[in-house]
Scaffold this active site. Structure first.
Site, PDB file in Angstrom:
ATOM      1  N   ARG A   1       0.834  -1.214   0.000  1.00 19.11           N
ATOM      2  CA  ARG A   1       0.000   0.000   0.000  1.00 19.11           C
ATOM      3  C   ARG A   1       0.864   1.257   0.000  1.00 19.11           C
ATOM      4  NH1 ARG A   1      -3.648  -3.157   3.918  1.00 19.11           N
ATOM      5  NH2 ARG A   1      -1.815  -3.012   5.225  1.00 19.11           N
ATOM      6  N   ILE A   2       1.808   1.346   0.956  1.00 22.05           N
ATOM      7  CA  ILE A   2       2.615   2.570   1.067  1.00 22.05           C
ATOM      8  C   ILE A   2       3.657   2.635  -0.048  1.00 22.05           C
ATOM      9  CG2 ILE A   2       4.213   3.856   2.547  1.00 22.05           C
ATOM     10  CD1 ILE A   2       2.670   2.645   4.962  1.00 22.05           C
TER      11      ILE A   2
ATOM     12  N   GLU B   1      11.780   2.577  20.650  1.00 22.04           N
ATOM     13  CA  GLU B   1      11.229   3.931  20.560  1.00 22.04           C
ATOM     14  C   GLU B   1      10.750   4.399  21.920  1.00 22.04           C
ATOM     15  OE1 GLU B   1       8.327   3.879  17.408  1.00 22.04           O
ATOM     16  OE2 GLU B   1       9.827   3.465  15.897  1.00 22.04           O
TER      17      GLU B   1
ATOM     18  N   CYS C   1      10.754   4.304   6.728  1.00 28.21           N
ATOM     19  CA  CYS C   1       9.513   4.769   7.358  1.00 28.21           C
ATOM     20  C   CYS C   1       8.626   3.567   7.638  1.00 28.21           C
ATOM     21  CB  CYS C   1       8.762   5.714   6.421  1.00 28.21           C
ATOM     22  SG  CYS C   1       9.458   7.343   6.344  1.00 28.21           S
ATOM     23  N   ALA C   2       9.219   2.355   7.692  1.00 26.18           N
ATOM     24  CA  ALA C   2       8.390   1.155   7.887  1.00 26.18           C
ATOM     25  C   ALA C   2       8.365   0.763   9.360  1.00 26.18           C
ATOM     26  CB  ALA C   2       8.901   0.023   7.009  1.00 26.18           C
TER      27      ALA C   2
ATOM     28  N   HIS D   1       8.596   8.752  14.581  1.00 23.76           N
ATOM     29  CA  HIS D   1       7.515   7.859  14.121  1.00 23.76           C
ATOM     30  C   HIS D   1       6.236   8.647  13.821  1.00 23.76           C
ATOM     31  CE1 HIS D   1       6.091   3.429  14.309  1.00 23.76           C
ATOM     32  NE2 HIS D   1       5.397   4.110  13.414  1.00 23.76           N
TER      33      HIS D   1
HETATM   34  P1  NAD Z   1       1.493  -3.729   2.987  1.00 21.92           P
HETATM   35  O1  NAD Z   1       1.182  -5.006   3.664  1.00 21.92           O
HETATM   36  O2  NAD Z   1       0.430  -3.081   2.178  1.00 21.92           O
HETATM   37  O3  NAD Z   1       2.785  -3.892   2.050  1.00 21.92           O
HETATM   38  C1  NAD Z   1       3.926  -4.591   2.433  1.00 21.92           C
HETATM   39  C2  NAD Z   1       4.595  -5.115   1.157  1.00 21.92           C
HETATM   40  O4  NAD Z   1       5.817  -5.738   1.542  1.00 21.92           O
HETATM   41  C3  NAD Z   1       3.755  -6.194   0.432  1.00 21.92           C
HETATM   42  O5  NAD Z   1       3.576  -5.858  -0.933  1.00 21.92           O
HETATM   43  C4  NAD Z   1       4.580  -7.455   0.552  1.00 21.92           C
HETATM   44  O6  NAD Z   1       4.480  -8.265  -0.599  1.00 21.92           O
HETATM   45  C5  NAD Z   1       5.993  -6.919   0.749  1.00 21.92           C
HETATM   46  N1  NAD Z   1       6.861  -7.852   1.459  1.00 21.92           N
HETATM   47  C6  NAD Z   1       6.562  -8.651   2.521  1.00 21.92           C
HETATM   48  N2  NAD Z   1       7.641  -9.367   2.895  1.00 21.92           N
HETATM   49  C7  NAD Z   1       8.647  -9.015   2.044  1.00 21.92           C
HETATM   50  C8  NAD Z   1      10.005  -9.417   1.913  1.00 21.92           C
HETATM   51  N3  NAD Z   1      10.530 -10.315   2.743  1.00 21.92           N
HETATM   52  N4  NAD Z   1      10.737  -8.836   0.938  1.00 21.92           N
HETATM   53  C9  NAD Z   1      10.213  -7.901   0.106  1.00 21.92           C
HETATM   54  N5  NAD Z   1       8.919  -7.500   0.165  1.00 21.92           N
HETATM   55  C10 NAD Z   1       8.152  -8.046   1.125  1.00 21.92           C
HETATM   56  O7  NAD Z   1       2.002  -2.744   4.136  1.00 21.92           O
HETATM   57  P2  NAD Z   1       1.937  -1.147   4.155  1.00 21.92           P
HETATM   58  O8  NAD Z   1       0.624  -0.716   4.701  1.00 21.92           O
HETATM   59  O9  NAD Z   1       2.411  -0.623   2.855  1.00 21.92           O
HETATM   60  O10 NAD Z   1       3.023  -0.838   5.297  1.00 21.92           O
HETATM   61  C11 NAD Z   1       4.412  -0.909   5.012  1.00 21.92           C
HETATM   62  C12 NAD Z   1       5.219  -0.639   6.264  1.00 21.92           C
HETATM   63  O11 NAD Z   1       4.952   0.688   6.753  1.00 21.92           O
HETATM   64  C13 NAD Z   1       4.913  -1.582   7.419  1.00 21.92           C
HETATM   65  O12 NAD Z   1       6.111  -1.929   8.054  1.00 21.92           O
HETATM   66  C14 NAD Z   1       4.076  -0.713   8.351  1.00 21.92           C
HETATM   67  O13 NAD Z   1       4.180  -1.161   9.686  1.00 21.92           O
HETATM   68  C15 NAD Z   1       4.740   0.625   8.151  1.00 21.92           C
HETATM   69  N6  NAD Z   1       3.938   1.791   8.572  1.00 21.92           N
HETATM   70  C16 NAD Z   1       4.633   2.857   9.123  1.00 21.92           C
HETATM   71  C17 NAD Z   1       3.946   3.997   9.544  1.00 21.92           C
HETATM   72  C18 NAD Z   1       4.700   5.166  10.121  1.00 21.92           C
HETATM   73  O14 NAD Z   1       4.113   5.955  10.846  1.00 21.92           O
HETATM   74  N7  NAD Z   1       5.972   5.331   9.825  1.00 21.92           N
HETATM   75  C19 NAD Z   1       2.547   4.051   9.416  1.00 21.92           C
HETATM   76  C20 NAD Z   1       1.876   2.966   8.814  1.00 21.92           C
HETATM   77  C21 NAD Z   1       2.588   1.847   8.405  1.00 21.92           C
END
Ligand code: NAD
Length: 519
Positions: free
Chosen positions: A148-149, A258, A227-228, A276
């Site tokens: 998604r992100i 954190e 930012c993950a 964060h």
């Molecule tokens: P998502 O589930 O939509 O996408 C994650 C992607 O990672 C998927 O497409 C998946 O196929 C891929 N993936 C999984 N394992 C993998 C691997 N081993 N190698 C390569 N790709 C892999 O998640 P999202 O909603 O896009 O969130 C992404 C990250 O952002 C998460 O870690 C989430 O916790 C974090 N996040 C951070 C904040 C913030 O405030 N900084 C806010 C929301 C989410």
């Protein structure tokens, strides 16, 4: 009679207004009174501050829904809620754009030295010459995790005329092509990118995904953005690499611990940090709130939830019948994820001939849930797992065979070139076969699978290697097939076998292959 909704953490007025159209709404008067005030609530809404613990749930006799106006559900005792049949819902997509915009912001801040420029000028220094930046145009952005992100970041980077490449073994070429993104392997991404941005969930497989080894593949002029989640990048390694200026800089919104007040990363000039706040915007908060309010209304009207994190809506009778098989099936899904390196395109699931069609579907769903929970960051449950898998283009084949081993409930799964057979007798779970080799040993903990040449001394080589590396063997079995000069060892270990140890093991002569899975 109207449903009673308790708002435990502050939410937007518009959402309160919306709730009032279908429910009786009460705001928690004092956070110490949660135990008392949750007693007659049908629904409780929380953000991240209020903890819904087992103790609280013991008081919440009427509770039907816990709504988390946000993504992570770490503040909710999910197991206890599920055990009590309470639905937990969240809003996994609400902050995607906010995090993507924050990522772009950090990328520009890195490219143009914005933080340093701001600080030095406020300290009355005019460092115009020193602060020469770079353009984003024409640069390569490497996105790790095109979910998604990651996808939102890709779209925005294209608007800056960047070349976007991504590493995500779980998305299709077609999906990436539509975004204008080229899929590459991790090594290529690290070598070619001017900016590397991480967007994968934190799982066993992604923890320490970026260590010194990966950072050393990056160009000296390139930047890293995370930012993950903290823990995906090894902070000690990143510190060393940045200190030695082996890469140009990094921007971090998330940390292993954190707040990261003790982290030496905070002392470096070539690091930008934020607390964060990627998803911390007015819009994300409001949208998270609206999403859960709408879902609450749907559920109270008897419709299925859009974003449920658990699965208490399956028929209680089926849950009771499959209470030992579902945990086994979920574990099979986790095992598949751990031992494969790319997304499985097809899965075949077989159960015994006498298993009902309905039960077979739930068993397959549980496998898919175990598998996808490690790929998609939130929101996979036993009900939506099949739809999510089909949406990702997975082919699912299900059937029945004569399988029962010693009266056990048995599941046979085929994925990629592998075939796994597992079974359970009440809570006891066994691995019965792998790739045509027969076994009968516990399906638990740390499973090391090693294929060796069928000749004297090989088993000793493997066990000595493990012993020398302080890995204790709990169980070991060796199996051979007729007319094949290879044997398979399955070893259950007390300690985890790290990625680098596995690589070293594979280098020993006579070892054909080694795989490791932590369950
Ligand atoms: P998502 O589930 O939509 O996408 C994650 C992607 O990672 C998927 O497409 C998946 O196929 C891929 N993936 C999984 N394992 C993998 C691997 N081993 N190698 C390569 N790709 C892999 O998640 P999202 O909603 O896009 O969130 C992404 C990250 O952002 C998460 O870690 C989430 O916790 C974090 N996040 C951070 C904040 C913030 O405030 N900084 C806010 C929301 C989410």
């Amino acid at each position: 009679m109207k449903f009673k909704v308790l708002i435990a953490d502050p939410i937007e007025n518009d959402c309160i207004k919306k709730l009032k159209t279908f429910a009786e709404v009460k705001t928690l008067s004092d956070k110490n009174k949660l135990k008392e005030e949750i007693r007659d609530a049908d629904v409780v809404i929380v953000r991240s501050a209020t903890k819904i613990t087992k103790e609280i749930l013991e008081e919440a006799k009427n509770l039907k829904i816990i709504a988390r106006a946000g993504v992570g559900v770490d503040n909710i005792d999910l197991n206890e809620a599920t055990r009590r049949g309470i639905l937990v819902i969240n809003a996994p997509d609400a902050s995607s754009v906010s995090v993507a915009e924050h990522t772009i912001g950090l990328m520009i801040a890195l490219a143009r030295n914005l933080i340093h420029a701001n600080n030095s000028l406020k300290e009355k220094r005019w460092e115009k010459k020193k602060l020469k930046g770079i353009e984003l145009r024409g640069k390569t952005l490497g996105i790790i995790g095109l979910g998604r992100i990651g996808s939102q970041v890709a779209k925005r980077a294209k608007a800056f005329d960047m070349k976007v490449i991504a590493y995500d073994p779980f998305v299709s070429e077609n999906y990436a092509r539509k975004l204008g993104v080229k899929l590459v392997d991790l090594k290529t991404l690290l070598k070619e990118s001017d900016f590397v941005s991480i967007h994968v969930p934190l799982t066993d497989k992604t923890r320490n995904m970026i260590t010194k080894r990966e950072l050393l593949l990056m160009k000296k002029t390139s930047f890293l953005i995370n930012c993950a989640r903290g823990g995906i990048v090894n902070e000690r390694d990143l510190y060393e690499i940045l200190k030695e200026k082996r890469i140009a800089g990094a921007a971090l919104d998330v940390f292993e611990k954190e707040p990261p007040f003790d982290s030496p990363l905070l002392e470096l000039d070539n690091v930008i940090v934020t607390p964060h706040i990627g998803g911390n915007t007015v819009e994300a908060q409001k949208s998270a709130c609206m999403i859960v309010c709408e879902d609450i209304e749907r559920i109270l009207n008897g419709r299925p939830p859009r974003n449920s994190v658990n699965f208490p809506t399956i028929d209680k009778e089926i849950l009771e019948r499959l209470k030992y098989v579902i945990p086994l099936a979920e574990k099979v899904g986790v095992f598949i994820h751990r031992i494969t390196d790319a997304e499985i395109k097809k899965i075949e699931v077989f159960v015994n001939e006498d298993v009902e069609e309905e039960d077979l579907k739930i068993i397959t769903n549980a496998i898919l849930k175990g598998y996808l929970s490690n790929i998609i960051s939130t929101g996979v449950n036993i009900l939506n797992a099949r739809v999510l898998a089909l949406n990702r283009g997975m082919e699912i084949i299900e059937g029945r065979k004569e399988l029962r081993f010693n009266g056990m409930h048995t599941i046979l799964v085929r994925f990629m070139e592998h075939e796994l057979i597992v079974g359970c007798h009440y809570e006891e779970q066994r691995i019965l076969g792998f790739d045509g080799y027969s076994f009968n040993m516990p399906f638990e903990k740390n499973i090391l699978i090693v294929k060796i040449e069928d000749r004297p001394g090989m088993i000793g080589k493997v066990t000595t290697f493990l012993g020398n590396n302080n890995i204790n063997i709990a169980y070991l079995q060796v199996s051979r097939k007729k007319k094949i000069d290879e044997q398979m060892m399955i070893i259950i270990t007390d300690q985890e076998v790290s990625r680098s140890l596995l690589e070293d093991l594979k280098k020993i002569s006579g070892i054909k292959h080694a795989r490791f899975s932590r369950l």
